[in-house]
Design a protein around this motif. Structure first.
Motif, mmCIF file in Angstrom:
data_model
loop_
_atom_site.group_PDB
_atom_site.id
_atom_site.type_symbol
_atom_site.label_atom_id
_atom_site.label_comp_id
_atom_site.label_asym_id
_atom_site.label_seq_id
_atom_site.Cartn_x
_atom_site.Cartn_y
_atom_site.Cartn_z
ATOM 1 N N LEU A 184 -11.208 -4.279 36.707
ATOM 2 C CA LEU A 184 -10.224 -3.625 35.349
ATOM 3 C C LEU A 184 -11.486 -3.800 34.509
ATOM 4 C CD1 LEU A 184 -8.268 -6.968 36.293
ATOM 5 C CD2 LEU A 184 -7.338 -4.623 36.812
ATOM 6 N N GLY A 235 -13.160 -7.509 37.978
ATOM 7 C CA GLY A 235 -11.931 -7.038 38.586
ATOM 8 C C GLY A 235 -11.522 -7.648 39.507
ATOM 9 N N TYR A 253 -4.926 -3.634 31.533
ATOM 10 C CA TYR A 253 -6.472 -3.334 30.639
ATOM 11 C C TYR A 253 -6.540 -2.274 30.654
ATOM 12 C CZ TYR A 253 -6.983 -8.510 31.043
ATOM 13 O OH TYR A 253 -7.038 -10.133 31.526
ATOM 14 N N LYS A 254 -6.224 -1.334 31.234
ATOM 15 C CA LYS A 254 -6.220 0.093 30.839
ATOM 16 C C LYS A 254 -5.748 -0.026 29.633
ATOM 17 C CE LYS A 254 -5.939 5.034 32.572
ATOM 18 N NZ LYS A 254 -5.354 5.952 33.508
ATOM 19 N N TYR A 256 -0.739 -6.295 41.055
ATOM 20 C CA TYR A 256 -1.658 -5.545 40.924
ATOM 21 C C TYR A 256 -2.495 -4.218 39.961
ATOM 22 C CZ TYR A 256 -5.256 -2.868 43.010
ATOM 23 O OH TYR A 256 -6.871 -2.418 42.704
ATOM 24 N N ILE A 280 -1.794 -5.367 36.637
ATOM 25 C CA ILE A 280 -2.835 -5.603 35.418
ATOM 26 C C ILE A 280 -3.829 -4.488 35.570
ATOM 27 C CG2 ILE A 280 -3.986 -6.809 37.795
ATOM 28 C CD1 ILE A 280 -5.204 -8.179 36.298
ATOM 29 N N HIS A 281 -3.485 -4.229 36.369
ATOM 30 C CA HIS A 281 -4.387 -2.959 36.147
ATOM 31 C C HIS A 281 -4.259 -1.633 34.828
ATOM 32 C CE1 HIS A 281 -5.974 -3.456 39.764
ATOM 33 N NE2 HIS A 281 -6.917 -2.342 39.454
#
Length: 297
Positions: free
Chosen positions: A161, A269, A293-294, A286, A289-290
């Motif tokens: 992440l 991650g 944080y991106k 899933y 959350i990616h």
């Protein structure tokens, strides 16, 4: 072999007592005894042996219990998957995580997720780093948050992440407190406050120090990041902690200083199973959350 027999067998194996299993399942003890006997007769083996007042699994019983545990997890997952296929926004996300991510990263991500999916439920379990990976691998959980993300463990899939740096929390009265950065070798001989032995985060710090040619001087250690902060705040040494745990504030009477030359990076991650797909609600979280944080990087 009936599902009821397996259910009774699992409860007796867990409690090691027929009467306690009957009370737990709200059925008559005679019914459990009869079904266990029928199961043993069908399999042609003894699953339990009596030791005093307890019922212990035989070697064959332990093997059967391990197999049935996996089967029961698959059944429960199938039931959840069917329910979540209909309404993924109302399902449950089950996550295991280590202590260093407990109070900071995970609550922030869950709070943001619940704003979009307010009916989603969460089941959270705090474990050690290695236990999180084991629980994802053996089916207790489908998702774990870890740091660092394992890159060579073929038992789980790891997805990064973000990457953070380990920072020094220095008492404000310490001679190093006025520096804008601390070189790692400057910590040689300094009283350090670290997490306990056996924790992966501590191993990272010790390994980095050894590569610089010195063994760290550990003055205090603990299992809780907040305890490490408190010890540093009391002037008892320099605490080395994850940068993510400093998002809210810096404890009183301390300063946060980056460690450089070399820095000590840590990937954060998600780990997921290699042999199972995430359930619909887990997939929602899933992917979220990616993206979360991106967007913040």
């Amino acid at each position: 072999m009936e599902f009821r027999q397996i259910l009774y067998f699992m409860e007796v194996a867990k409690l090691e007592h027929m009467t306690e299993a009957a009370e737990s399942l709200l059925v008559a003890q005679s019914a459990i005894s009869r079904q266990i006997a029928n199961l043993e007769e069908e399999l042609g083996v003894k699953l339990f042996v009596r030791q005093g007042r307890r019922l212990r699994l035989t070697p064959t019983g332990r093997m059967f219990y391990a197999r049935m545990s996996k089967a029961m997890r698959l059944i429960e997952q199938a039931k959840r998957e069917i329910a979540e296929e209909l309404e993924p926004e109302k399902g449950t996300v089950r996550i295991a995580f280590p202590i260093s991510l407990a109070a900071y990263m995970l609550p922030m991500a869950i709070s943001a997720f619940r704003k979009q999916y307010p009916d989603t439920k969460f089941q959270l379990k705090q474990s050690s780093y290695r236990t999180v990976i084991e629980e994802v691998m053996n089916g207790d959980f489908n998702m774990g948050l870890v740091g660092p993300v394992p890159t060579e463990d073929t038992r789980v899939n790891g997805s990064i992440l973000f990457t953070e740096n380990i920072v020094a929390l220095v008492p404000i009265t310490h001679p190093l407190a006025g520096r804008s950065a601390i070189r790692l070798h400057q910590l040689e001989g300094e009283p350090l406050i670290l997490l306990s032995k056996g924790l992966v985060f501590r191993d990272m710090i010790v390994s980095a120090c050894v590569k610089e040619g010195f063994e760290p001087t550990v003055a205090f250690e603990g299992d809780d990041v907040d305890a490490l902060k408190g010890l540093a705040s009391a002037g008892l040494g320099i605490s080395l902690i994850p940068e993510v745990t400093m998002l809210d504030n810096v404890p009183r009477s301390t300063v946060k200083i980056p460690i450089v030359d070399p820095s000590i990076p840590r990937t954060i991650g998600v780990v997921t199973p290699v042999d199972r797909e995430l359930l619909p609600t887990e997939t929602l979280f899933y992917n979220f959350i990616h993206s979360f944080y991106k967007a913040g990087s």
